[in-house]
Design an enzyme around this catalytic site. Structure first.
Site, PDB file in Angstrom:
ATOM      1  N   MET A  43      10.495  29.220  48.199  1.00 39.14           N
ATOM      2  CA  MET A  43      10.670  27.800  47.898  1.00 39.14           C
ATOM      3  C   MET A  43      10.740  26.980  49.176  1.00 39.14           C
ATOM      4  SD  MET A  43      10.400  27.486  44.683  1.00 39.14           S
ATOM      5  CE  MET A  43      10.960  25.803  44.442  1.00 39.14           C
ATOM      6  N   HIS A  89      12.880  25.013  54.109  1.00 40.08           N
ATOM      7  CA  HIS A  89      13.216  25.250  52.711  1.00 40.08           C
ATOM      8  C   HIS A  89      13.248  23.935  51.947  1.00 40.08           C
ATOM      9  CE1 HIS A  89      15.085  27.004  49.166  1.00 40.08           C
ATOM     10  NE2 HIS A  89      14.837  28.189  49.705  1.00 40.08           N
ATOM     11  N   HIS A  90      12.781  23.990  50.702  1.00 34.32           N
ATOM     12  CA  HIS A  90      12.735  22.778  49.877  1.00 34.32           C
ATOM     13  C   HIS A  90      14.145  22.249  49.583  1.00 34.32           C
ATOM     14  CE1 HIS A  90      10.530  19.857  47.729  1.00 34.32           C
ATOM     15  NE2 HIS A  90       9.555  20.627  47.315  1.00 34.32           N
ATOM     16  N   ALA A  91      15.153  23.096  49.720  1.00 31.83           N
ATOM     17  CA  ALA A  91      16.523  22.624  49.545  1.00 31.83           C
ATOM     18  C   ALA A  91      16.953  21.707  50.688  1.00 31.83           C
ATOM     19  CB  ALA A  91      17.485  23.811  49.445  1.00 31.83           C
ATOM     20  N   LEU A  92      16.263  21.801  51.833  1.00 35.30           N
ATOM     21  CA  LEU A  92      16.578  20.944  52.977  1.00 35.30           C
ATOM     22  C   LEU A  92      15.786  19.648  52.979  1.00 35.30           C
ATOM     23  CD1 LEU A  92      16.591  23.430  56.016  1.00 35.30           C
ATOM     24  CD2 LEU A  92      18.525  22.707  54.620  1.00 35.30           C
TER      25      LEU A  92
END
Length: 447
Positions: free
Chosen positions: A17, A134-137
């Protein structure tokens, strides 16, 4: 934030991701043989890290949890920034093979969730940078903007700015992501209320628009493996604008028709072209004219009939244009809350792809995502090195084994393709098919 946790919880070996980007640079005139080493050393010497580049999932009671963040006070920059060289003969083909392997591997959750590779050894003297986060970042649009802020429009500017050392700009409004924001929209559909969703459905059925789950099942709509293949190439904006003007359509219509023709060539080659047309999910702005300067961004998930069943390229272009025009008209006439509900309905099935048997037992909501991301209109440089190519590399999901994303870049459109290595064989052939498709369109409209 809960959305950060979604990207971390949804990650597996088969579903990395992160979002990435591949940049190609031409060294400045007179650059010596040590330029790339000195360039990398300058990046590594930038030891001020903004919070986004210091955080990773927290370790609680001996285990990593995606529900909280920890921040490293000391970042091991020699781990995160890596210099490497291509094997002989140093073609772009070898660069893309390396990029494919780098885009496949998971980020280490014990460290800040980003990596940057400086790659030399291209036989034409250029060098490359591949970065993934990361897509969370960060989302893909924000990542592009961050990289642009690190660059300069002055070829004589010698400074090499590391993206991680740039202070965060004052935030007018959160930019909307490509995959990320649309998944957020899909995830929030329940909060809109059943009556709102019903109104959006009613609007759909009252209009002749492309409906979700009307796409044919294809070789692209299967469970994916963990390995990726990447492909990239640039096309002149002037060529595409010439087709646009001659046909009386939008630039994005031409891009979609170009992709449609390429997909038709590719699937015919694989003996896998369905009788009914492929459907693309296209992120588009839903902003009204009176909101042009309001800041921020509003993006809807519009489904486009790609008309891959039509042999005539001019017919395909007009069908694509009509599909986009009618679908955008429906969105523009809906109240905003219903437009968001409609986007969520178009995207909602992606959240169900992890349910066992879902992908194999249902028709796909659409066949692939095609995203056109605004990029720099002027020539940019980094430490005097000219940015020749800026190729976005997105994530793919179960049931969506191919992604096409493109960015405008100083007179070019830079296409980045990402496919499941197992399910989308010979991905690089799509590049040749994109060129053939554009030539077909040029001939069809007389340019």
């Amino acid at each position: 934030m809960p959305t950060d946790a979604v990207f971390l919880l949804g990650e597996s070996r088969e579903h990395p991701m992160h979002v990435g980007g591949l940049q190609l640079y031409e060294p400045p005139p007179g650059a010596g043989p040590d330029f790339v080493r000195e360039f990398t050393d300058a990046l590594i010497s930038s030891d001020e890290f903004q919070p986004t580049f210091r955080k990773h999932p927290a370790t609680i009671m001996g285990g990593i949890t995606p529900m909280a963040w920890a921040y490293d006070d000391e970042v091991d920059v020699d781990y995160h920034v890596r210099r490497s060289a291509l094997a002989s003969p140093g073609r772009v083909r070898e660069l893309l093979e390396l990029t494919s392997r780098l885009h496949t591997s998971l980020l280490d959750r014990h460290r800040p969730l980003w990596e940057l590779y400086v790659v030399e050894g291209l036989k034409d003297g250029r060098f490359a940078m591949y970065c993934k986060m990361h897509h969370a970042l960060i989302d893909g649009v924000s990542a592009q903007k961050l990289m642009q802020r690190a660059l300069s429009n002055d070829p004589d500017d010698p400074e090499i700015r590391a993206p991680w050392s740039l202070a965060k700009p004052k935030r007018k409004s959160s930019p909307t992501s490509r995959v990320g924001s649309l998944l957020r929209t899909a995830g929030s559909v329940a909060a809109l209320g059943p009556s709102t969703v019903s109104l959006a459905r009613a609007a759909l059925f009252e209009q002749q628009v492309t409906l979700p789950f009307g796409a044919p099942r294809t070789m692209l709509n299967v469970k994916i493996g963990g390995a990726r293949r990447c492909a990239a190439q640039s096309w002149s904006v002037d060529r595409i604008k010439s087709v646009k003007r001659a046909a009386g359509v939008t630039l994005n219509d031409v891009v979609l028709a170009m992709c449609s023709g390429a997909l038709r060539y590719y699937l015919l080659e694989q003996n896998a072209l369905p009788d009914t047309p492929l459907v693309a999910m296209v992120p588009v702005s839903l902003r009204r004219e009176d909101e042009a300067d309001a800041g921020g961004n509003l993006v809807g998930a519009i489904l486009c009939n790609l008309a891959t069943d039509a042999d005539d390229p001019a017919e395909r272009l007009q069908a694509v244009s009509e599909s986009m025009r009618s679908n955008k008209k429906v969105f523009s006439e809906l109240p905003r809350i219903q437009a968001l509900a409609l986007s969520a309905m178009n995207m909602g099935s992606l959240a169900l792809a992890a349910v066992p048997g879902w992908v194999n037992s249902t028709s796909p909501p659409f066949n692939l995502v095609i995203s056109n991301v605004p990029g720099p209109q002027e020539q940019l440089y980094c430490g005097g090195a000219r940015l020749d190519g800026n190729y976005p590399l997105s994530a793919i999901l179960d049931g969506q084994a191919l992604n096409i994303t493109l960015v405008s870049n100083a007179g070019n459109l830079d296409f980045g393709l990402v496919g499941c290595r197992r399910s989308v064989p010979h991905l690089q052939r799509l590049l040749a098919h994109l060129e053939s498709s554009l030539k077909d369109l040029e001939r069809a409209v007389g340019v």
